[in-house]
Design an enzyme around this catalytic site. Structure first.
Site, PDB file in Angstrom:
ATOM      1  N   THR A 112       3.263  12.703  -2.387  1.00 22.88           N
ATOM      2  CA  THR A 112       3.308  11.577  -1.446  1.00 22.88           C
ATOM      3  C   THR A 112       4.337  10.531  -1.845  1.00 22.88           C
ATOM      4  O   THR A 112       4.643  10.369  -3.039  1.00 22.88           O
ATOM      5  CB  THR A 112       1.916  10.900  -1.387  1.00 22.88           C
ATOM      6  OG1 THR A 112       2.033   9.658  -0.690  1.00 22.88           O
ATOM      7  CG2 THR A 112       1.373  10.592  -2.761  1.00 22.88           C
ATOM      8  N   TYR A 115      -4.643   6.434  -5.824  1.00 19.55           N
ATOM      9  CA  TYR A 115      -4.221   7.605  -5.034  1.00 19.55           C
ATOM     10  C   TYR A 115      -2.841   8.085  -5.492  1.00 19.55           C
ATOM     11  O   TYR A 115      -2.644   9.265  -5.792  1.00 19.55           O
ATOM     12  CB  TYR A 115      -4.209   7.250  -3.544  1.00 19.55           C
ATOM     13  CG  TYR A 115      -3.550   8.301  -2.691  1.00 19.55           C
ATOM     14  CD1 TYR A 115      -4.136   9.561  -2.535  1.00 19.55           C
ATOM     15  CD2 TYR A 115      -2.326   8.060  -2.066  1.00 19.55           C
ATOM     16  CE1 TYR A 115      -3.506  10.531  -1.768  1.00 19.55           C
ATOM     17  CE2 TYR A 115      -1.706   9.030  -1.300  1.00 19.55           C
ATOM     18  CZ  TYR A 115      -2.298  10.267  -1.156  1.00 19.55           C
ATOM     19  OH  TYR A 115      -1.680  11.233  -0.406  1.00 19.55           O
TER      20      TYR A 115
HETATM   21  N1  UFG Z   1      -1.561  -0.212  10.015  1.00 19.97           N
HETATM   22  C1  UFG Z   1      -1.964  -1.238  10.848  1.00 19.97           C
HETATM   23  N2  UFG Z   1      -3.171  -1.110  11.478  1.00 19.97           N
HETATM   24  C2  UFG Z   1      -3.976  -0.033  11.295  1.00 19.97           C
HETATM   25  C3  UFG Z   1      -3.561   1.013  10.430  1.00 19.97           C
HETATM   26  C4  UFG Z   1      -2.345   0.890   9.802  1.00 19.97           C
HETATM   27  O1  UFG Z   1      -1.273  -2.226  11.029  1.00 19.97           O
HETATM   28  O2  UFG Z   1      -5.064  -0.007  11.891  1.00 19.97           O
HETATM   29  C5  UFG Z   1      -0.257  -0.325   9.354  1.00 19.97           C
HETATM   30  C6  UFG Z   1      -0.361  -0.273   7.850  1.00 19.97           C
HETATM   31  O3  UFG Z   1      -0.579  -1.561   7.335  1.00 19.97           O
HETATM   32  C7  UFG Z   1       1.008   0.302   7.486  1.00 19.97           C
HETATM   33  C8  UFG Z   1       1.356   1.198   8.677  1.00 19.97           C
HETATM   34  O4  UFG Z   1       0.508   0.775   9.735  1.00 19.97           O
HETATM   35  O5  UFG Z   1       1.934  -0.722   7.423  1.00 19.97           O
HETATM   36  C9  UFG Z   1       1.104   2.663   8.410  1.00 19.97           C
HETATM   37  O6  UFG Z   1      -0.208   2.811   7.905  1.00 19.97           O
HETATM   38  P1  UFG Z   1      -0.927   4.219   7.717  1.00 19.97           P
HETATM   39  O7  UFG Z   1      -2.297   3.929   7.187  1.00 19.97           O
HETATM   40  O8  UFG Z   1      -0.811   5.012   8.953  1.00 19.97           O
HETATM   41  O9  UFG Z   1      -0.040   4.927   6.626  1.00 19.97           O
HETATM   42  P2  UFG Z   1       0.409   4.438   5.178  1.00 19.97           P
HETATM   43  O10 UFG Z   1       1.875   4.141   5.249  1.00 19.97           O
HETATM   44  O11 UFG Z   1      -0.461   3.368   4.654  1.00 19.97           O
HETATM   45  O12 UFG Z   1       0.065   5.709   4.299  1.00 19.97           O
HETATM   46  C10 UFG Z   1       0.619   6.987   4.511  1.00 19.97           C
HETATM   47  C11 UFG Z   1      -0.423   8.039   4.147  1.00 19.97           C
HETATM   48  C12 UFG Z   1      -0.816   7.906   2.710  1.00 19.97           C
HETATM   49  C13 UFG Z   1       0.401   7.953   1.862  1.00 19.97           C
HETATM   50  C14 UFG Z   1       1.454   6.992   2.325  1.00 19.97           C
HETATM   51  C15 UFG Z   1       2.696   7.238   1.582  1.00 19.97           C
HETATM   52  O13 UFG Z   1      -1.545   7.889   4.954  1.00 19.97           O
HETATM   53  O14 UFG Z   1      -1.707   8.940   2.369  1.00 19.97           O
HETATM   54  O15 UFG Z   1       1.722   7.163   3.705  1.00 19.97           O
HETATM   55  O16 UFG Z   1       3.725   6.475   2.067  1.00 19.97           O
HETATM   56  F1  UFG Z   1       0.091   7.627   0.592  1.00 19.97           F
END
Ligand code: UFG
Length: 324
Positions: free
Chosen positions: A117, A141
């Site tokens: 990741t 994680y």
């Molecule tokens: N976000 C919101 N509202 C929500 C959900 C997410 O604003 O309800 C934002 C988060 O703050 C983030 C973006 O949308 O800025 C993307 O969030 P995600 O949860 O979809 O994905 P992440 O970037 O946090 O995480 C993903 C994978 C992880 C991995 C990561 C690595 O889900 O498992 O990418 O970059 F570790």
């Protein structure tokens, strides 16, 4: 190399890889304990129910199906949960992988493809993250995934076990057939949550922070379609086998989109003006995470084929007709 054990093949990314392996003439066998995976996601492929902690069961499956390589997708993936319950993450994402690797060495299986990741890099110090970027995870994680990358280096050195570690950026979208797609419980990922708001299954989409140092204040991410990821797995498996060496690749498009931009695209694609609420930042979210995919392009000939619009459109198709 035809018989591939896909651990976690009933999950989101695993099931898309299984479908593509089959289409390309491989014989994938799914090994899944179904704690998170969906049996409906495994179509026309053998599903061996089992746990990674169960070495006897693993050995039985290796022998029964003459397994030649293993792809591993079974992991816990929620950053926030990993902060609150690290023990669960170290057991599931590290100890049980060690079990699997030991079992592979015992059975003389020396090819392994690992779901890593972007979270192994932590806070980026360069605008685009290449394979040479320092790896300093900022949550349990990311630590678990980096630990396995290190274990894999040592297993190559000591036992000659070759591995590919693929660092995904934001896996998203769904297979165009509409048969499989993203289905997590609870769902924490942005695109499915946005589309559930569009579908009226949620009251609104909550945006976590609009005070980041980005053009519109919301976080920027690199979204990559799950079938582009699936293709990269097969290309990397084939290269690893051909050259008999371990490989590491960052898999993203190289383009970043903010949460606000993504929401606007989703409104345009669905034609629905759903409610957006701005909230405080979510702990552990870096402002910007964008891949430098140059190495994957140069060495695997891999370039993502789906852009953000197509990612959202395929995810929308899944959301409207989801089967599980
Ligand atoms: N976000 C919101 N509202 C929500 C959900 C997410 O604003 O309800 C934002 C988060 O703050 C983030 C973006 O949308 O800025 C993307 O969030 P995600 O949860 O979809 O994905 P992440 O970037 O946090 O995480 C993903 C994978 C992880 C991995 C990561 C690595 O889900 O498992 O990418 O970059 F570790």
């Amino acid at each position: 190399m035809k018989n591939i054990l896909v651990v976690g093949g009933a999950g989101y990314i695993g099931s898309h890889v299984v479908k593509m392996l089959k289409a390309q003439g491989y014989n994938p066998v799914v090994y899944d304990n179904l704690s998170k995976g969906h049996p409906q996601a495994v179509q026309d492929v053998i599903l061996e129910e089992g746990d990674l902690g169960d070495k006897t069961r693993l050995a039985e499956v290796f022998q029964k199906h003459h397994i030649e390589a293993v792809m591993h997708f079974a992991a816990f993936i929620e950053v926030g949960e990993s902060v609150k319950e690290p023990s669960k993450y170290y057991h599931n994402n590290v100890s049980s992988v060690l079990n699997l690797l030991d079992c592979m060495v015992e059975h003389q299986i020396f090819y392994f493809v690992f779901s890593s990741t972007a979270a192994t890099f932590g806070e980026p110090i360069h605008p685009k993250i290449s394979e040479t970027h320092p790896q300093n995870p900022i949550n349990p994680y990311g630590n678990t995934k980096l630990m396995v990358e290190k274990i894999l280096e040592d297993f190559d050195h000591a036992y000659g076990l070759k591995s590919v570690a693929l660092r995904y950026f934001n896996a998203s979208g769904a297979d165009e057939s509409g048969q499989i797609g993203e289905s997590h419980t609870p769902e924490t990922h942005l695109i499915p949550l946005v589309l559930q708001a569009a579908a009226g299954k949620r009251e609104s989409i909550k945006v976590f922070g609009n005070d980041y140092p980005t053009p519109d204040g919301t976080c920027v991410r690199d979204y990559v379609h799950v079938n582009d990821l699936a293709r990269a797995h097969i290309l990397a498996l084939e290269k690893m086998e051909k050259e008999n060496k371990s490989l590491r690749y960052n898999l993203g498009s190289g383009s970043g989109f903010s949460v606000a931009e993504l929401i606007n695209q989703a409104k345009a694609i669905t034609g629905i003006d759903f409610k957006v609420e701005y909230q405080a930042r979510r702990a552990g979210d870096p402002a910007v995470l964008v891949a430098d995919p140059a190495k994957a392009q140069a060495e695997l000939g891999w370039t993502p084929q789906y852009d953000l619009k197509q990612i959202i459109a395929t995810a929308w198709n899944w959301e409207k007709n989801r089967r599980f």
